[in-house]
Design a protein around this motif. Structure first.
Motif, short mmCIF file in Angstrom:
data_model
loop_
_atom_site.label_atom_id
_atom_site.label_comp_id
_atom_site.label_asym_id
_atom_site.label_seq_id
_atom_site.Cartn_x
_atom_site.Cartn_y
_atom_site.Cartn_z
N VAL A 247 0.84 -1.19 0.00
CA VAL A 247 0.00 0.00 0.00
C VAL A 247 0.88 1.24 0.00
CG1 VAL A 247 -0.20 0.07 2.51
CG2 VAL A 247 -2.01 1.07 1.12
N GLN A 248 0.39 2.30 -0.58
CA GLN A 248 1.15 3.55 -0.60
C GLN A 248 1.03 4.27 0.74
OE1 GLN A 248 -0.27 5.88 -3.91
NE2 GLN A 248 1.06 4.79 -5.36
N PRO A 249 2.00 5.09 1.08
CA PRO A 249 1.89 5.89 2.31
C PRO A 249 0.59 6.69 2.33
CG PRO A 249 4.10 6.04 1.42
CD PRO A 249 3.28 5.30 0.39
N GLY A 250 -0.05 6.68 3.50
CA GLY A 250 -1.34 7.34 3.65
C GLY A 250 -2.52 6.44 3.37
N GLY A 251 -2.25 5.26 2.85
CA GLY A 251 -3.32 4.33 2.52
C GLY A 251 -3.79 3.51 3.71
N SER A 252 -4.70 2.58 3.42
CA SER A 252 -5.31 1.76 4.47
C SER A 252 -5.27 0.29 4.09
CB SER A 252 -6.77 2.18 4.68
OG SER A 252 -6.88 3.51 5.12
N LEU A 253 -5.24 -0.54 5.11
CA LEU A 253 -5.37 -1.98 4.97
C LEU A 253 -6.16 -2.51 6.16
CD1 LEU A 253 -1.84 -3.34 3.91
CD2 LEU A 253 -3.92 -3.36 2.52
N ARG A 254 -6.82 -3.64 5.95
CA ARG A 254 -7.53 -4.30 7.04
C ARG A 254 -7.05 -5.73 7.13
NH1 ARG A 254 -13.64 -6.45 7.65
NH2 ARG A 254 -14.03 -5.92 9.83
N LEU A 255 -6.49 -6.07 8.29
CA LEU A 255 -6.04 -7.45 8.53
C LEU A 255 -7.14 -8.21 9.28
CD1 LEU A 255 -2.37 -6.85 9.75
CD2 LEU A 255 -3.23 -7.06 7.41
N SER A 256 -7.22 -9.49 8.97
CA SER A 256 -8.16 -10.37 9.67
C SER A 256 -7.41 -11.59 10.19
CB SER A 256 -9.28 -10.84 8.74
OG SER A 256 -10.02 -9.77 8.22
N CYS A 257 -7.89 -12.13 11.30
CA CYS A 257 -7.30 -13.35 11.86
C CYS A 257 -8.43 -14.19 12.45
CB CYS A 257 -6.28 -13.01 12.93
SG CYS A 257 -5.68 -14.44 13.85
N ALA A 258 -8.63 -15.36 11.88
CA ALA A 258 -9.69 -16.25 12.35
C ALA A 258 -9.09 -17.42 13.11
CB ALA A 258 -10.50 -16.76 11.16
N ALA A 259 -9.58 -17.64 14.31
CA ALA A 259 -9.14 -18.76 15.14
C ALA A 259 -10.15 -19.89 15.04
CB ALA A 259 -8.98 -18.32 16.58
N SER A 260 -9.64 -21.12 14.96
CA SER A 260 -10.53 -22.26 14.84
C SER A 260 -9.89 -23.50 15.44
CB SER A 260 -10.87 -22.53 13.37
OG SER A 260 -9.71 -22.86 12.64
N GLY A 261 -10.74 -24.53 15.72
CA GLY A 261 -10.21 -25.82 16.15
C GLY A 261 -10.10 -26.01 17.64
N GLY A 262 -11.11 -26.56 18.27
CA GLY A 262 -11.02 -26.96 19.67
C GLY A 262 -10.91 -25.81 20.65
N ILE A 263 -11.55 -24.70 20.37
CA ILE A 263 -11.50 -23.54 21.26
C ILE A 263 -12.67 -23.57 22.23
CG2 ILE A 263 -11.57 -21.03 21.37
CD1 ILE A 263 -10.32 -21.03 18.55
N PHE A 264 -12.37 -23.43 23.53
CA PHE A 264 -13.43 -23.32 24.53
C PHE A 264 -13.79 -21.85 24.74
CE2 PHE A 264 -16.09 -24.46 27.97
CZ PHE A 264 -15.90 -23.52 28.98
N SER A 265 -12.78 -21.02 24.94
CA SER A 265 -13.01 -19.59 25.06
C SER A 265 -11.71 -18.85 24.77
CB SER A 265 -13.53 -19.20 26.45
OG SER A 265 -12.55 -19.44 27.43
N ILE A 266 -11.84 -17.60 24.36
CA ILE A 266 -10.67 -16.78 24.05
C ILE A 266 -10.57 -15.65 25.06
CG2 ILE A 266 -9.55 -15.31 22.35
CD1 ILE A 266 -10.87 -16.91 20.16
N ASN A 267 -9.44 -15.54 25.73
CA ASN A 267 -9.23 -14.48 26.72
C ASN A 267 -8.84 -13.17 26.05
OD1 ASN A 267 -9.50 -16.75 28.33
ND2 ASN A 267 -7.93 -16.10 29.78
N ALA A 268 -7.95 -13.25 25.08
CA ALA A 268 -7.45 -12.04 24.44
C ALA A 268 -6.92 -12.38 23.06
CB ALA A 268 -6.33 -11.41 25.27
N MET A 269 -7.01 -11.40 22.18
CA MET A 269 -6.40 -11.52 20.86
C MET A 269 -5.60 -10.26 20.60
SD MET A 269 -9.32 -13.44 18.60
CE MET A 269 -8.15 -14.18 17.42
N ALA A 270 -4.54 -10.40 19.83
CA ALA A 270 -3.65 -9.27 19.63
C ALA A 270 -2.95 -9.36 18.28
CB ALA A 270 -2.62 -9.20 20.75
#
Length: 121
Positions: A12-35
Motif C-alpha cells: 500500500v502507498q503511504p497514507g493508505g489503508s489496509l484491514r487485517l483479519s485473523c480467524a481462530a478455529s479448532g477446539g477452542i473453549f473460550s478466548i481471553n485475548a487476541m492481539a
C-alpha cells in the motif's frame, strides 16, 4: 488443534489503508485475548494492539489514532484496521490468541503464520 489464519496484508502507498483479519478455529473453549504483533527486518517483535474478552483495547503509542483493533466473538475473529499507513509500519504482522481449550482455567498462546504489510510509494 487450534489454528490462526491471517489475511489482508499487501502493498500500500503511504497514507493508505489496509484491514487485517485473523480467524481462530479448532477446539477452542473460550478466548481471553487476541492481539496483533509486528516484526520489521532486524527488529524485535512488538505489540501493535490487543483486545481482551471484555472489549478493552490497548495500542502501541506509534499506532494510536491510526489503527483500530476489533473482534467478532461469534466468529473468533480479530481485525486490525490500519489507516494513514507510514513506511515505518512495514513489517510482518502476526496474530496472537490467548485461549482455553477446555473449561479448566489453563490458557495457551497461539500464533498465526504472519502476513506481510509493505508501505511504499
Amino acid at each position: 488443534q487450534v489454528q490462526l489464519v491471517e489475511s489482508g496484508g499487501g502493498l500500500v502507498q503511504p497514507g493508505g489503508s489496509l484491514r487485517l483479519s485473523c480467524a481462530a478455529s479448532g477446539g477452542i473453549f473460550s478466548i481471553n485475548a487476541m492481539a496483533w504483533y509486528r516484526q520489521a527486518p532486524g527488529k524485535q517483535r512488538e505489540l501493535v494492539a490487543a483486545i481482551i474478552s471484555g472489549g478493552n483495547t490497548n495500542y502501541a503509542d506509534s499506532v494510536k489514532g491510526r489503527f483500530t483493533i476489533s473482534r467478532d466473538n461469534a466468529k473468533n475473529t480479530v481485525y486490525l484496521q490500519m489507516n494513514s499507513l507510514k513506511p515505518e509500519d512495514t513489517a510482518v504482522y502476526y496474530c496472537n490468541a490467548v485461549l482455553r481449550t477446555t473449561p479448566r482455567p489453563t490458557t495457551y498462546s497461539y500464533w498465526g503464520q504472519g502476513t506481510q504489510v509493505t508501505v511504499s510509494s
